[in-house]
Write a protein that holds these residues in place. Structure first.
Motif, PDB file in Angstrom:
ATOM      1  N   LEU A   7       0.833  -1.199   0.000  1.00  0.00           N
ATOM      2  CA  LEU A   7       0.000   0.000   0.000  1.00  0.00           C
ATOM      3  C   LEU A   7       0.869   1.251   0.000  1.00  0.00           C
ATOM      4  CD1 LEU A   7      -3.004  -0.409   2.434  1.00  0.00           C
ATOM      5  CD2 LEU A   7      -3.081   0.271   0.049  1.00  0.00           C
ATOM      6  N   HIS A   8       0.507   2.221  -0.825  1.00  0.00           N
ATOM      7  CA  HIS A   8       1.165   3.519  -0.774  1.00  0.00           C
ATOM      8  C   HIS A   8       0.741   4.240   0.495  1.00  0.00           C
ATOM      9  CE1 HIS A   8       1.412   3.540  -5.454  1.00  0.00           C
ATOM     10  NE2 HIS A   8       2.041   2.543  -4.905  1.00  0.00           N
ATOM     11  N   PRO A   9       1.501   5.248   0.932  1.00  0.00           N
ATOM     12  CA  PRO A   9       1.097   5.994   2.124  1.00  0.00           C
ATOM     13  C   PRO A   9      -0.286   6.601   1.997  1.00  0.00           C
ATOM     14  CG  PRO A   9       3.368   6.523   1.506  1.00  0.00           C
ATOM     15  CD  PRO A   9       2.806   5.669   0.409  1.00  0.00           C
ATOM     16  N   GLU A  10      -0.680   6.961   0.756  1.00  0.00           N
ATOM     17  CA  GLU A  10      -1.991   7.566   0.563  1.00  0.00           C
ATOM     18  C   GLU A  10      -3.109   6.529   0.540  1.00  0.00           C
ATOM     19  OE1 GLU A  10       1.339   9.753  -1.130  1.00  0.00           O
ATOM     20  OE2 GLU A  10       0.532   7.784  -1.598  1.00  0.00           O
ATOM     21  N   GLY A  11      -2.774   5.253   0.634  1.00  0.00           N
ATOM     22  CA  GLY A  11      -3.790   4.215   0.627  1.00  0.00           C
ATOM     23  C   GLY A  11      -4.093   3.686  -0.756  1.00  0.00           C
ATOM     24  N   THR A  12      -3.233   3.971  -1.741  1.00  0.00           N
ATOM     25  CA  THR A  12      -3.445   3.481  -3.093  1.00  0.00           C
ATOM     26  C   THR A  12      -2.575   2.261  -3.335  1.00  0.00           C
ATOM     27  OG1 THR A  12      -1.756   4.970  -3.963  1.00  0.00           O
ATOM     28  CG2 THR A  12      -4.020   5.771  -3.941  1.00  0.00           C
ATOM     29  N   ILE A  13      -2.791   1.617  -4.460  1.00  0.00           N
ATOM     30  CA  ILE A  13      -2.048   0.415  -4.776  1.00  0.00           C
ATOM     31  C   ILE A  13      -1.902   0.317  -6.284  1.00  0.00           C
ATOM     32  CG2 ILE A  13      -4.129  -1.037  -4.841  1.00  0.00           C
ATOM     33  CD1 ILE A  13      -2.425  -3.269  -3.633  1.00  0.00           C
ATOM     34  N   SER A  14      -0.717  -0.066  -6.750  1.00  0.00           N
ATOM     35  CA  SER A  14      -0.478  -0.155  -8.189  1.00  0.00           C
ATOM     36  C   SER A  14      -1.244  -1.344  -8.765  1.00  0.00           C
ATOM     37  CB  SER A  14       1.018  -0.304  -8.471  1.00  0.00           C
ATOM     38  OG  SER A  14       1.510  -1.486  -7.864  1.00  0.00           O
TER      39      SER A  14
END
Length: 695
Positions: A7-14
């Motif tokens: 998970l990215h810090p912003e809560g997104t995911i590639s």
């Protein structure tokens, strides 16, 4: 499935996404639409989707897998080794051992070879896709094979369904249709989610299949590119064409744009117009039914429909009042909408069933009010956009009356015309991809379930949770902070799929439980399987003493008017007040033997429910399943269909914008009445009960 640490810090995911679309002549650009019967709308949908999807920074790669073939007439661009790349997009053409182009009816013969080729392609990839999106059942067969081999989840979009085609043939399917339905059943059985474009598709069309349960179907309306309709103006070409037909071309135009096939029901519109003298006097009728040269050159069904329309015009002597131009250029269509708007007209779609309703959005973007069939996607569009009226497509008098209603009321015409701007905002590809990508993340990423829930908050949707977006953002921030111990529930008069769609459109995270159709249905969100599951025990308990035919007969006898097909559910019958006396209705029903629940909302809507159901009973049931005591439950609502829920709960909240006089209801004296409206009112009530140590 990937690990939480990705998970990215912003809560997104590639995301790496793979689409499978085997039909027609697919290219990344310069598609020759119509070059074959299978090179049509689904390809346009796919290309617009992947382009919008690729614009998301979190999407790193998109493969589009299609079938390769060699054909001198179609050109060399479609050969198996003729792949294409454009930015994040890669088009891959599979080789299945058959060089010839195959129409969709013959693709089933190549399933085994196509599966082998697709699995070999995946095996050669350095990194597997996170999710596969299959289009049509033939693509779904490949997706299922990949799931079984590699464990890749897949989403399915049917585009058109064999069971619907069989139903249109009076329930009789030939060998080809039955084979297609069997293939669709196999694909649906293993799909992680199914995307439907409308409630009708989700709740009516997929109801014919045993392989899919309601909890895996997500309604996500497709995006639409509507720019050319927003700024359209009438053209001299279109004006000149209509002047050839119309004696008084300045009159308001009733406009229909559709292929001349029976399911578009153009004859019903013509007969509706012919049968209403006031409508004939007030407006012209313009039917743009495709392009044609000689009638004899048309396909049989199209020729027959055109011939029947012309014969009816002659029979009713409608010359000078009806226009039916033979042909048009693509740029003429926006001009037709614009001219109809300029004359103060109405767009009419009388189709027997309209799966989505793109022409309604084109009309809306043009500022043209609509009258549309109540069968299919138009239900969703008009509910969301508020740009017209729904009619039964077989009720010719009703079609004429709806057209006159709009034409004769300047304020209503203006309101519907202005509401069209909503369509431009709500039905664009960015909005679609926001929901679509959240679904992909939901399927491919582990879900965090409440770990120590000790409270339940249940909210109505319309005018309670939704209605003030700034307040909603504040509420969702609070909910995020408390998601580990507060179970979030929804209780609504909407159907399950309607509730799910509007919540997704407003960016509300997936709730833990949805109580829908005024308490007649309960769906739990299973975070391990990442899907909703209907509570069969609840549904079955309501049907023991439910006789839908007897309920309908009694309701009609008392003057109630049935709502549309989609509003009728097991254990729930929905009506408009009609000619009934709303003040004595509940007592009239009881006196005539109705033993269930009566819910009246906004002085217009009536829901008759099975005994023991309703929002209040459903909330109690949910709390019991969760092992919670009554004092651990808070509910919030705003209208008459929330009364049972508010009355049954120890800690009810009435938001500041409440209607139906519920703030003064004698049974709700224990409720907290918020000063703030909508979601802000929910938070105000929650804080009140928490400060008082009651929750």
């Amino acid at each position: 499935m990937r690990d939480l640490t990705l998970l990215h810090p912003e809560g997104t995911i590639s995301m790496r996404i793979c689409h499978i679309a085997l039909q027609g002549c697919l290219r990344l650009a310069n598609v020759s639409y119509g070059i074959t019967a299978d090179t049509g709308g689904h390809i346009k949908y796919l290309l617009e989707l992947v382009r919008a999807s690729a614009a998301d920074p979190d999407v790193t790669h998109i493969d589009i897998v299609t079938r390769g073939f060699e054909n001198e007439k179609l050109g060399e661009a479609y050969a198996p080794d003729a792949g294409e790349v454009s930015g994040k997009l890669r088009l891959v053409r599979l080789q299945d051992g058959e060089a010839a182009y195959l129409p969709k009816e013959q693709l089933w013969q190549q399933h085994e070879a196509l599966c082998d080729a697709f699995l070999a392609f995946l095996g050669s990839c350095g990194e597997l896709p996170d999710l596969i999106h299959a289009h049509y059942a033939d693509g779904g067969i490949l997706a299922r094979a990949a799931k079984e081999r590699f464990g890749i989840p897949y989403i399915f979009t049917g585009h058109s369904l064999g069971a619907v085609k069989r139903q249109a043939s009076q329930g009789v399917g030939d060998e080809e249709i039955e084979r297609r339905i069997a293939i669709e059943e196999r694909v649906l059985e293993a799909a992680d989610a199914v995307i439907a474009s409308s409630r009708d598709e989700a709740e009516a069309q997929y109801s014919h299949y045993e392989g899919i349960d309601s909890g895996r179907i997500r309604v996500i309306p497709p995006g639409c590119v509507l720019d050319r309709f927003e700024d359209a103006t009438p053209s001299d070409t279109v004006r000149g064409e209509l002047q050839r037909f119309l004696s008084e071309p300045e009159k308001p135009i009733l406009l229909a744009i559709a292929r001349p096939v029976r399911k578009k029901n153009l004859m019903a519109l013509l007969e509706a117009y012919a049968g209403n003298a006031r409508l004939r006097k007030q407006a012209n009728l313009v039917i743009v039914a495709g392009c044609r040269g000689l009638l004899g050159d048309l396909e049989q069904e199209c020729r027959e429909v055109i011939e029947e329309l012309i014969a009816a015009i002659d029979r009713h002597d409608l010359y000078g009042r009806v226009a039916y131009p033979k042909s048009h250029a693509p740029g003429d269509i926006p001009a037709y909408y614009a001219l109809a708007r300029e004359t103060g007209g109405v767009f009419v779609n009388p189709a027997l069933n309209e799966p989505f309703g793109l022409t309604l959005l084109e009309a809306a973007a043009s500022g043209l009010p609509v009258v549309a069939t109540d069968s299919g996607g138009p239900n969703d569009i008009i509910e969301r956009c508020g740009n017209g009226l729904l009619v039964c497509p077989t009720d010719r008098a009703g079609i004429a009356a709806a057209c006159l209603d709009i034409l004769s009321d300047e304020d209503k015409w203006t309101r519907y015309s202005k509401a069209g701007s909503t369509a431009v905002r709500e039905y664009d590809w960015q909005a679609h991809c926001d929901i679509y990508h959240r679904l992909i993340r939901e399927i491919t990423f582990p879900q965090i379930a409440p770990s120590a829930h000790n409270r339940l908050l249940v909210c109505d949707i319309d005018n309670t949770l939704l209605g003030d977006r700034a307040a909603l953002r504040e509420f969702l921030s609070w909910q995020q902070d408390h998601r580990q111990n507060v179970v979030l529930g929804i209780a609504t008069g909407r159907s399950f799929h309607s509730a799910q769609a509007i919540l997704a459109a407003e960016n509300v995270p997936t709730p833990d439980v949805i109580i829908s159709s005024v308490g007649s249905c309960v769906h739990w969100y299973d975070r391990d399987r990442r899907r909703f599951v209907e509570d069969a025990a609840w549904s079955n308990s309501l049907l023991r003493n439910w006789d839908p035919d007897a309920v309908a007969d009694l309701a009609v006898a008392l003057g109630l008017e049935p709502q549309g097909f989609l509003e009728q559910k097991p254990g729930k019958a929905s009506f408009f007040v009609g000619k009934a006396d709303v003040n004595t209705l509940a007592e009239d029903l009881r006196r005539n033997g109705f033993a269930g629940e009566t819910v009246i909302s906004h002085g217009r809507y009536v829901d008759l429910l099975a005994r023991g159901s309703g929002k209040g009973a459903a909330v109690k049931y949910v709390a019991q399943i969760l092992g919670l005591e009554p004092n651990q439950v808070v509910v919030a609502g705003d209208s008459g269909n929330d009364i049972a829920m508010l009355r049954a709960c120890q800690h009810p909240i009435i938001v500041g914008n409440a209607s139906d006089g519920i703030r003064d209801h004698p049974a709700l004296a224990h409720a907290y009445t918020a000063r703030a409206t909508h979601a802000a009112g929910i938070l105000e009530g929650v804080q009140h009960f928490r400060k008082a140590g009651l929750w």
